[in-house]
Design a protein around this motif. Sequence first.
Motif, PDB file in Angstrom:
ATOM      1  N   LEU A  72       0.689  -0.581  -0.239  1.00  0.00           N
ATOM      2  CA  LEU A  72      -0.158  -0.257   0.270  1.00  0.00           C
ATOM      3  C   LEU A  72       0.770   1.482  -0.329  1.00  0.00           C
ATOM      4  CD1 LEU A  72      -2.770  -0.668   2.808  1.00  0.00           C
ATOM      5  CD2 LEU A  72      -3.097  -0.345   0.068  1.00  0.00           C
ATOM      6  N   ASN A  73       1.931   1.134   0.134  1.00  0.00           N
ATOM      7  CA  ASN A  73       2.890   2.298   0.410  1.00  0.00           C
ATOM      8  C   ASN A  73       4.382   1.849  -0.179  1.00  0.00           C
ATOM      9  OD1 ASN A  73       2.027   4.314   3.001  1.00  0.00           O
ATOM     10  ND2 ASN A  73       2.210   1.680   3.571  1.00  0.00           N
ATOM     11  N   GLN A  74       3.533   1.205  -1.455  1.00  0.00           N
ATOM     12  CA  GLN A  74       4.585   1.917  -2.713  1.00  0.00           C
ATOM     13  C   GLN A  74       5.063   2.771  -3.266  1.00  0.00           C
ATOM     14  OE1 GLN A  74       6.576  -0.635  -4.196  1.00  0.00           O
ATOM     15  NE2 GLN A  74       6.866  -2.250  -1.905  1.00  0.00           N
ATOM     16  N   PRO A  75       6.484   3.372  -3.071  1.00  0.00           N
ATOM     17  CA  PRO A  75       7.071   4.840  -4.007  1.00  0.00           C
ATOM     18  C   PRO A  75       6.150   5.042  -5.447  1.00  0.00           C
ATOM     19  CG  PRO A  75       8.608   3.641  -4.228  1.00  0.00           C
ATOM     20  CD  PRO A  75       7.780   2.867  -3.240  1.00  0.00           C
ATOM     21  N   MET A  76       5.978   5.837  -5.891  1.00  0.00           N
ATOM     22  CA  MET A  76       4.769   5.703  -6.982  1.00  0.00           C
ATOM     23  C   MET A  76       5.717   6.434  -8.027  1.00  0.00           C
ATOM     24  SD  MET A  76       1.852   6.188  -6.065  1.00  0.00           S
ATOM     25  CE  MET A  76       0.771   6.590  -7.773  1.00  0.00           C
ATOM     26  N   THR A  77       7.352   6.228  -8.035  1.00  0.00           N
ATOM     27  CA  THR A  77       8.432   6.773  -9.014  1.00  0.00           C
ATOM     28  C   THR A  77       9.807   6.134  -8.281  1.00  0.00           C
ATOM     29  OG1 THR A  77       9.250   9.286  -8.229  1.00  0.00           O
ATOM     30  CG2 THR A  77       7.246   8.762  -9.600  1.00  0.00           C
ATOM     31  N   LYS A  78      10.679   6.308  -9.137  1.00  0.00           N
ATOM     32  CA  LYS A  78      11.621   6.139  -8.993  1.00  0.00           C
ATOM     33  C   LYS A  78      12.567   7.145  -8.053  1.00  0.00           C
ATOM     34  CE  LYS A  78      12.568   2.175 -11.628  1.00  0.00           C
ATOM     35  NZ  LYS A  78      12.757   1.134 -13.025  1.00  0.00           N
ATOM     36  N   ASP A  79      11.590   8.101  -7.805  1.00  0.00           N
ATOM     37  CA  ASP A  79      12.742   9.482  -7.028  1.00  0.00           C
ATOM     38  C   ASP A  79      12.791   8.805  -5.856  1.00  0.00           C
ATOM     39  OD1 ASP A  79      13.704  12.686  -6.911  1.00  0.00           O
ATOM     40  OD2 ASP A  79      12.426  11.586  -5.258  1.00  0.00           O
ATOM     41  N   LEU A  80      14.275   9.416  -5.061  1.00  0.00           N
ATOM     42  CA  LEU A  80      14.505   8.849  -3.824  1.00  0.00           C
ATOM     43  C   LEU A  80      13.770  10.051  -3.061  1.00  0.00           C
ATOM     44  CD1 LEU A  80      18.620   9.476  -3.793  1.00  0.00           C
ATOM     45  CD2 LEU A  80      17.630   7.571  -4.504  1.00  0.00           C
ATOM     46  N   SER A  81      13.656  10.489  -3.184  1.00  0.00           N
ATOM     47  CA  SER A  81      12.539  11.345  -2.172  1.00  0.00           C
ATOM     48  C   SER A  81      11.199  10.608  -1.844  1.00  0.00           C
ATOM     49  CB  SER A  81      12.415  12.551  -2.470  1.00  0.00           C
ATOM     50  OG  SER A  81      13.418  13.240  -2.071  1.00  0.00           O
ATOM     51  N   GLU A  82      10.554  10.564  -3.083  1.00  0.00           N
ATOM     52  CA  GLU A  82       9.608   9.341  -3.064  1.00  0.00           C
ATOM     53  C   GLU A  82      10.037   7.966  -2.389  1.00  0.00           C
ATOM     54  OE1 GLU A  82       5.563   8.010  -3.072  1.00  0.00           O
ATOM     55  OE2 GLU A  82       6.685  10.527  -3.247  1.00  0.00           O
ATOM     56  N   ILE A  83      10.973   7.777  -2.414  1.00  0.00           N
ATOM     57  CA  ILE A  83      11.705   6.528  -2.011  1.00  0.00           C
ATOM     58  C   ILE A  83      11.564   6.386  -0.441  1.00  0.00           C
ATOM     59  CG2 ILE A  83      13.149   4.530  -1.365  1.00  0.00           C
ATOM     60  CD1 ILE A  83      13.624   5.042  -4.359  1.00  0.00           C
ATOM     61  N   VAL A  84      12.283   7.306   0.269  1.00  0.00           N
ATOM     62  CA  VAL A  84      12.527   7.484   1.768  1.00  0.00           C
ATOM     63  C   VAL A  84      10.860   8.207   2.354  1.00  0.00           C
ATOM     64  CG1 VAL A  84      13.009   9.182   2.921  1.00  0.00           C
ATOM     65  CG2 VAL A  84      14.256   8.087   1.410  1.00  0.00           C
ATOM     66  N   SER A  85       9.750   8.599   1.599  1.00  0.00           N
ATOM     67  CA  SER A  85       8.478   8.667   2.023  1.00  0.00           C
ATOM     68  C   SER A  85       8.172   7.772   1.890  1.00  0.00           C
ATOM     69  CB  SER A  85       7.846   9.337   0.676  1.00  0.00           C
ATOM     70  OG  SER A  85       8.811  10.966   1.325  1.00  0.00           O
ATOM     71  N   ALA A  86       7.779   6.673   1.118  1.00  0.00           N
ATOM     72  CA  ALA A  86       7.350   5.531   1.698  1.00  0.00           C
ATOM     73  C   ALA A  86       7.622   4.622   2.762  1.00  0.00           C
ATOM     74  CB  ALA A  86       7.246   4.456   0.089  1.00  0.00           C
ATOM     75  N   LEU A  87       8.700   5.047   2.746  1.00  0.00           N
ATOM     76  CA  LEU A  87       9.592   4.086   3.602  1.00  0.00           C
ATOM     77  C   LEU A  87       9.523   4.259   5.513  1.00  0.00           C
ATOM     78  CD1 LEU A  87      11.520   2.048   4.800  1.00  0.00           C
ATOM     79  CD2 LEU A  87      13.007   3.559   4.768  1.00  0.00           C
ATOM     80  N   SER A  88       9.505   5.963   4.764  1.00  0.00           N
ATOM     81  CA  SER A  88       8.291   6.536   6.465  1.00  0.00           C
ATOM     82  C   SER A  88       7.261   6.258   6.161  1.00  0.00           C
ATOM     83  CB  SER A  88       8.732   8.140   6.066  1.00  0.00           C
ATOM     84  OG  SER A  88       8.019   8.957   7.219  1.00  0.00           O
ATOM     85  N   ARG A  89       5.825   6.400   5.481  1.00  0.00           N
ATOM     86  CA  ARG A  89       4.649   5.734   5.832  1.00  0.00           C
ATOM     87  C   ARG A  89       5.011   4.574   6.214  1.00  0.00           C
ATOM     88  NH1 ARG A  89       4.690   8.452   1.065  1.00  0.00           N
ATOM     89  NH2 ARG A  89       4.092   6.784  -0.442  1.00  0.00           N
ATOM     90  N   LEU A  90       5.739   3.503   6.286  1.00  0.00           N
ATOM     91  CA  LEU A  90       5.614   2.358   6.707  1.00  0.00           C
ATOM     92  C   LEU A  90       6.447   1.753   7.352  1.00  0.00           C
ATOM     93  CD1 LEU A  90       5.165  -0.753   5.532  1.00  0.00           C
ATOM     94  CD2 LEU A  90       7.853  -1.074   5.039  1.00  0.00           C
ATOM     95  N   ILE A  91       7.285   2.643   8.419  1.00  0.00           N
ATOM     96  CA  ILE A  91       7.486   2.834   9.269  1.00  0.00           C
ATOM     97  C   ILE A  91       6.531   3.386  10.123  1.00  0.00           C
ATOM     98  CG2 ILE A  91       9.319   3.236  10.696  1.00  0.00           C
ATOM     99  CD1 ILE A  91      11.559   3.091   9.336  1.00  0.00           C
TER     100      ILE A  91
END
Length: 1114
Positions: free
Chosen positions: A491-510
Amino acid sequence: MSRERHTVRKGDNLLQTPDRGHGSAGLRQLSPSHSRKLGVTRKMRERRDLKEDENPEEKARKHKERELKPLYKELLYTVTHKMGKPSTTEVFTENQLHQYIKEAFTMTDSEHESLAERAEGTEPPVYCLMATVKEAKGILGKDVSGFSDPYCIITVMEDEEESRTRRSRSKPSKSIVKDAVSDDKYFQSDIKKQTLNPIWNQTFILEFEDFAGASFHLEMWDKDEEVSLTQKLEDIKSNFNSLRRMIKEAQKEKGTDDFLGKVVLKLQDLHCTEDNWYNLEPRTETYPDRGQCHLNLKFIHKARDGTLSAGRSPYINYCGILQQFVQAYISKQQGSAPWKGDLCGEAQTLLEFYATQNDLSPFLQDLAKWVAYSKLYQSLEVDSSVLLQQLTSVEYHWRQQELPNQQKQELGDSLHGFLKYGLCLVSKYRDVFPPDPQHTPKLHTLLRILVQICKTQAFQKLNPAEFELHDEVSDAILTGTEEWFNIQKGLNQPMTKDLSEIVSALSRLIAEVQEDIKHNKDAWNRVFVSAVQVDVFTVVYNAFDYLLAKEMRDTLSLIEGQMEQTLANNLFPVYLSLQSIQQDKAFLQKRGVLELTNFQEGFREALPYWLNHAFSTTQDRLERAVQVDQLQPLQSGSVPIKHSSSAVDLVALIQPICQLWEKLSWPDPEEAFMLMVKITEDVCKIVVNYCNLLKERVRELSENSDHGRAINMLCVVVNDLEHLRSVLTRLPTQLNWAGLRDRTQNVIGENQFHNTLPAQLQQTKSVLAREIRSALDTLGKQLNTDIETHVRNMSTRKRIPSKSTEDAADPLMRYLEQELHYMNENLVQENFNSLLIPLWINSLKILHQVAAQHHQQEGLMVFCQRLQYTLQCLEQCFLAEGNGLPLDILHSDEYKALKAHLSHNSLSSWKLVEKFLEGKVWEQKVYNGEKYGAVTLLASYRRSDQRLRIEVLNAMNLLPMDSNGLSDPFVQLCLEPNHIFPEVEPRCTQIKNCDLNPLFDEAFEFLISLEQCQASGACLVVTVFDHDTLRTDDFEGEAFLGLKAIPGVAGQMEGNELSLHPDAVPAQIRLSLMHPKPNDDNILRLLESRRGEREAQAYAKKRRQREKQSQEGI
């Protein structure tokens, strides 16, 4: 009436085994999401009566035809042929029961009429009463031994049979049953030998036709058997008390049984099932108390029409009826509350009639309820406590009775299936049982049911393989946690491969994981621990520790070498969440090596960016806060807030920087110290920048403002800086410097620590102190000038005679009151006190300077009186009723000197003399030793004739004044001051030649009033001289005795007290002789300065001469 004899003993076949027919398969269980091993592997029997591709309407129609209508006919048949009263308190008519059945099965009127017609057309059953004779107690003893050989005869008789039997008797008879029916129409129990408390536990099935006019009859008899003559003689020898009984037996007919009692019950008065003790009734009044008999009675059907439900067993029908009634009850419930096992009265009545008529045992009924309820639990809102109650009942019956094989198989499948379903719910506990007071009790009850299932003997016997519920629950939790984590990750997969989006997805998951850990710790853990002793928090935490560590390593490996401010900002929430999760490890019951240990090392590259972001953000917000600040107090009134908005904003802005230290909790001690140095440095920079911004803002707002507005803004600025200084004072506590010192004591030296952090803070506080002092000096400068002007105006010659002291000081006091009131309203207490202290010191200096510069003796006393009054007013003004300066600051040395100077200069010459003498009296009291000798007096005052009597007794240790080493002493008594005693002459004793310890014993009386004695400064001056013939007498010493200390002087005089008051007893007083200190008294100097007053000059000259004669200081 056709009857068939049945005798059933307990345990033979009480549980009628239902036939295995249509619908006898086990309950369908909801398949769990994962496969489980529960004891032995079972394949649940599934039946598919309906094709999956059929539409819902067709399925419902077929379900009604095949399932509901047969049950419906069974219920109609049950109502038509009901017997006995239900156990419910409310009694329902047939129409009410029909109406309920129709509503519960959702039948239309036409369907009901059709089915009712078919049910009425079926063969009626054979009505039976199943009677179980359990035991009796307290029966009569009919034999010679005192016991009986009881047996029972039971039958069901209609009223006509009993009446016909009574009419046919030629004489009264104790027996009814034997006379009324033939031997094959009644039942007889076993004979129990020689007992008064027999136990039978025999069951008989009695058929009857007319329910309304029939009665149940039980007669208990004592079996009489033939006994040999030898046996009877033996009984007589052993017990003579049985002689009467034997004589009575001899009178009986040979072989006649004795009547023990009877029980007669109308069938229409009985309930469906009765289990009671009944009194044995006599035929006559002889022996009315004949004991009791315990009977179990139940109305059942035989030869019940089997076409109603297509040959299905009563047990299967009972399960279906129960399930349908429960569904109907739940559908009518208001709200979403789960079903708690309640049924309406009609449903309870119908279930009781059906179970009784079909002879379903309580075990089978409870088994049916468990099976039905456990199946409904999987589709409807059923309270778990209902299942727990039924499971307990099943376990109770399991221990008491044996279950038929078919029901054993069904019970095993049901328990196995519910365990499987329950563990499936456990694996999904996050979704099924949210962490709130409404759902966690349901989870607790479900776990208790699972525990109870595993503890039951039925489960242990039917599932012999090893099974550990603790391990199964732990596996379910672990599997469910992994599935939940993968779902959240998707559900919290990043929409793009942008590093900021990846970190934001990890933040939501944690963040989701952090919230789940919190719920497991606070809500779910105590449920699992109390129910199944599983520490769900530990299981979940260890699983998340591994999963999160892997996700964090994968994400940070992508960022390595590409750090920038935006990316660092996105990483900060990740760090905080992991920090919070790491702190929760303290609650682990079993703590091993965790994957997230030292996770901070992965964020070292982002740390400088976080500090820079915090500082720059605070600085930007601070500039905006000062720019909109109008430098006005935030709040006035009873609880004023005297600093401006920017001071509050600054404190709020500093908090995040301080909180950053706590949030980071950096583990490495040396790096943590450097981090603290940087944070402290940033806070100090912000404070200094704030001072500069505030001064610039004052200049900007003061350009177009009047003087009053400028002063007000300056007050607010001072308050802002003082508020900030108090914040800096608390900074070491906020940042926990003490804790940091403990952590770094092995890597950072004591000197290095204190020369770094405290030095930074002290330097900044010094800047604030200088700014505050500068602003307060600006505020106090004008006040000091105005105070000096007012004081000097009081000394002008024109104003001295023209105004009173109060009027002359009034302008200054009104000015100070106005200005200090204004300052007090606009300055905080610390700054107000800081302003008052220099203002008070400067006011004292001004008063002292003005008093010292007044050289003219004319008007000096009046002017000093004004200054003294002004000093008193200033003291009260600066004290402000305890809200201003404290007394220890007000009463400084400068204040005391000024007060003494003004007090003396404001007094008249006579008042000065009185004050001088009071000082001498006080000096006499505190004087120690007899350096110059002593004089002993005997003194008293007689109020009756207003006479002061002084008797000089002796003198001791006088100084040798003559060349021969001796003296010629005499004592002079003088009452002073002269203006109080103008007409009293000094008195002298005789001269005692060559004696240093003379004995005088001379008395003197002075005619003076009590008022004179009690006057201020009134005293007796005792002077000892050495008589010289050719030159002036030498001074030996002097002493001062206050007249108020003489007996008879103290106290007030009222009315005619002079004549009525008794004379006081004389007191012996020893006075040490003193020598005055030269040039030691300011009062004498002041008297000398008043050259226009002869009396003052004369008194001062007299005292100066005495000082010249003094040996003090030589």
